[in-house]
Scaffold this active site. Structure first.
Site, short mmCIF file in Angstrom:
data_model
loop_
_atom_site.label_atom_id
_atom_site.label_comp_id
_atom_site.label_asym_id
_atom_site.label_seq_id
_atom_site.Cartn_x
_atom_site.Cartn_y
_atom_site.Cartn_z
N ASN A 1 -3.04 -6.08 -6.21
CA ASN A 1 -3.84 -6.11 -4.99
C ASN A 1 -2.92 -6.67 -3.90
OD1 ASN A 1 -5.42 -7.04 -2.83
ND2 ASN A 1 -7.19 -7.27 -4.18
N ALA A 2 -2.66 -5.87 -2.88
CA ALA A 2 -1.66 -6.28 -1.87
C ALA A 2 -2.08 -7.55 -1.14
CB ALA A 2 -1.42 -5.14 -0.89
N CYS B 1 -5.49 3.47 9.92
CA CYS B 1 -5.97 4.85 9.96
C CYS B 1 -7.48 4.89 10.10
CB CYS B 1 -5.50 5.63 8.73
SG CYS B 1 -6.00 4.89 7.18
N PHE C 1 0.85 -1.20 0.00
CA PHE C 1 0.00 0.00 0.00
C PHE C 1 0.89 1.25 0.00
CE2 PHE C 1 -1.98 -3.44 2.39
CZ PHE C 1 -3.20 -3.59 1.74
N ASP D 1 0.43 -0.27 5.30
CA ASP D 1 -0.31 0.99 5.54
C ASP D 1 -1.55 1.02 4.64
OD1 ASP D 1 -1.08 3.51 6.33
OD2 ASP D 1 0.37 4.56 5.06
N ASP E 1 1.15 -1.23 -4.83
CA ASP E 1 -0.11 -0.49 -4.70
C ASP E 1 -1.03 -0.92 -5.85
OD1 ASP E 1 -0.83 2.21 -2.90
OD2 ASP E 1 -2.06 1.99 -4.70
N SER E 2 -2.34 -0.74 -5.64
CA SER E 2 -3.28 -1.10 -6.71
C SER E 2 -3.53 0.07 -7.64
CB SER E 2 -4.60 -1.59 -6.10
OG SER E 2 -5.12 -0.60 -5.26
N1 SAH Z 1 1.69 4.57 2.73
C1 SAH Z 1 1.14 5.60 1.88
C2 SAH Z 1 -0.35 5.79 2.04
C3 SAH Z 1 -1.18 4.59 1.75
S1 SAH Z 1 -2.85 4.98 1.51
C4 SAH Z 1 1.83 6.92 2.17
O1 SAH Z 1 2.38 7.05 3.26
O2 SAH Z 1 1.81 7.80 1.33
C5 SAH Z 1 -3.50 3.48 1.00
C6 SAH Z 1 -3.07 3.04 -0.39
O3 SAH Z 1 -3.59 1.74 -0.57
C7 SAH Z 1 -3.57 3.88 -1.54
O4 SAH Z 1 -2.48 4.29 -2.30
C8 SAH Z 1 -4.46 2.93 -2.35
O5 SAH Z 1 -4.30 3.12 -3.76
C9 SAH Z 1 -3.91 1.61 -1.94
N2 SAH Z 1 -4.80 0.44 -1.99
C10 SAH Z 1 -6.10 0.34 -1.65
N3 SAH Z 1 -6.52 -0.94 -1.74
C11 SAH Z 1 -5.46 -1.67 -2.14
C12 SAH Z 1 -5.24 -3.06 -2.39
N4 SAH Z 1 -6.21 -3.96 -2.22
N5 SAH Z 1 -4.01 -3.45 -2.79
C13 SAH Z 1 -3.01 -2.56 -2.95
N6 SAH Z 1 -3.16 -1.25 -2.72
C14 SAH Z 1 -4.35 -0.81 -2.32
#
Ligand code: SAH
Length: 410
Positions: free
Chosen positions: A292-293, A353, A237, A313, A266-267
């Site tokens: 997809n994480a 969060c 993420f 995160d 990230d997705s």
């Molecule tokens: N760590 C980052 C903030 C993350 S916010 C920072 O500090 O800037 C959450 C992120 O998760 C977003 O970028 C969103 O695109 C991503 N996201 C949401 N669902 C997801 C998934 N299933 N797999 C991967 N990424 C995902």
């Protein structure tokens, strides 16, 4: 605008009377009162500044009224308010002074200047990204033209930015019954710039991206994570690479804590494109994976992949209380997979969060994951949002971010 203490029958000022439960909330110094605790309203209109009274008519203070939100009033003063735009400007200056006087903002030119209720300005968020300032307006009262004008004038005077950009949250405007608007510059001609956080440079585009464009609340956690990160690192993420870039660039001067490789997942493709540009801006090339994480972690752990540092995160899983159980299950799964993939001595940086997930809930879910993985975790740091995102002790909603830094042992 109401005059100071002028309760005349002919010039009835907007007022609300609260139930004893509503009064008790205010006495507990929470600024919100729900509509179900308003027992009488007089002359209220969307966004009006209202006198707040108890059941017997005793004056308790002044609040901002919303005609549509479940949060009917948000307190702004325990006294009278004669001029809301002037009060907003004064509070804005106070928010800037709070950060300067307490030396809350170090090593960055990007930080939050106003955090809504936590800076006694309900419904207003202001962030600074070097010479670009972003404004987000979330309540009817803050949307009034004279209040908007006061905000812009005050920001220009205090910060001399090259541009002020409004970031619109369309869903909130709908909920607040405010006319639709689009994001865009509201003063000056600059909306993008380069920021510098902890010595890491990042592109900032005020018209793109999530939240107000970056996750400023994680800024201090980036530096903390980099202090312990080492070996092969995975930032799940990763958005525009906040943690990943810090892990690659900000290891402490003395080895052994140093990352040999950093991968961001990230997705969102646009987020990764920005992450790649940010890495290039700092003269680095990192690996970015669009996936997809959840699936990727499942696949990697099934394939016995190992890491020395993992950052988790994810986006907020619990947007409402009703989502809590599902959210906890999501956190458990992610943390379980990460813990299993970490080598002994590995570092897990895991965040939530979601306000509805309390610190105790989150610690428990990570502990349960450790138990299922048959590992022990030592808590190195339990952190929250950066200090420019104040936590108002009596307003639990302001303490929404959890960041645990843990070390894994067999
Ligand atoms: N760590 C980052 C903030 C993350 S916010 C920072 O500090 O800037 C959450 C992120 O998760 C977003 O970028 C969103 O695109 C991503 N996201 C949401 N669902 C997801 C998934 N299933 N797999 C991967 N990424 C995902």
């Amino acid at each position: 605008m109401p005059k100071k203490h002028a309760p005349s029958a002919q010039h009835a000022e907007p007022s609300v009377k609260l139930s004893s439960r509503g009064v008790a909330r205010l006495q507990a110094r929470h600024p919100w009162v729900y509509r179900s605790d308003v027992i009488e309203e007089k002359e209220t209109s969307p966004g009006s500044v209202v006198r707040v009274l108890d059941q017997r008519g005793k004056f308790l203070g002044t609040a901002l009224y919303s005609s549509s939100s479940q949060i009917a009033i948000r307190m702004v003063s325990h006294g009278s308010v004669a001029d809301l735009p002037a009060l907003v400007a004064e509070r804005l200056r106070a928010a800037i002074a709070y950060r300067t006087q307490n030396n809350l903002v170090t090593n960055t030119d990007a930080y939050r200047i106003v955090f809504s209720e936590a800076d006694f300005l309900p419904g207003l968020i202001v962030d600074r990204y070097s010479d670009v300032v972003t404004v987000q307006i979330l309540t009817q009262a803050m949307d009034a033209a004279p209040v908007r004008a006061a905000i812009i004038e005050c920001l220009r005077e205090e910060l001399q930015p090259a541009g002020i950009v409004e970031r619109v949250d369309g869903r909130i405007r709908e909920l607040e019954h405010l006319p639709p608007r689009s994001s865009g510059p509201i003063w000056g001609d600059r909306s993008s710039t380069v920021i510098n956080m902890n010595g890491v440079r990042c592109h900032y585009d005020g018209l793109e991206g999530q939240k107000t464009g970056a996750f400023l609340d994680q800024r201090e956690n980036y530096a903390a994570a980099a202090q312990y990160a080492h070996g092969e690192a995975l930032d799940a993420f990763c958005y525009q690479g906040g943690f990943a870039l810090h892990l690659a660039l900000c290891s402490p001067p003395d080895p052994p804590a140093k990352c040999s490789s950093v991968t961001g997942v990230d997705s969102s493709r646009p987020a990764l494109e920005m992450a790649e540009k940010n890495a290039a801006l700092n003269g680095r090339e990192l690996e970015w994976i669009e996936a997809n994480a959840f699936d990727l972690l499942r696949e990697y752990s099934a394939a016995n992949r190992r890491y020395d540092t993992i950052i988790l995160d994810p986006p907020p899983f619990a947007k409402t209380k009703r989502d809590l159980e599902k959210a906890l299950a999501g956190y458990k799964e992610l943390n379980l997979r990460a813990i299993k993939m970490l080598r002994p001595g590995g570092i897990l940086v895991t965040c939530s969060c979601s306000f509805h997930v309390s610190a105790a809930d989150f610690l428990k879910v990570v502990a349960d994951a450790a138990q299922d993985a048959h590992k022990s975790l030592r808590l190195i740091e339990h952190r929250g949002a950066a200090k420019d995102h104040p936590v108002l002790l009596n307003v639990p909603e302001t303490r929404y971010l959890q960041c645990l830094i843990l070390c894994v042992s067999d």
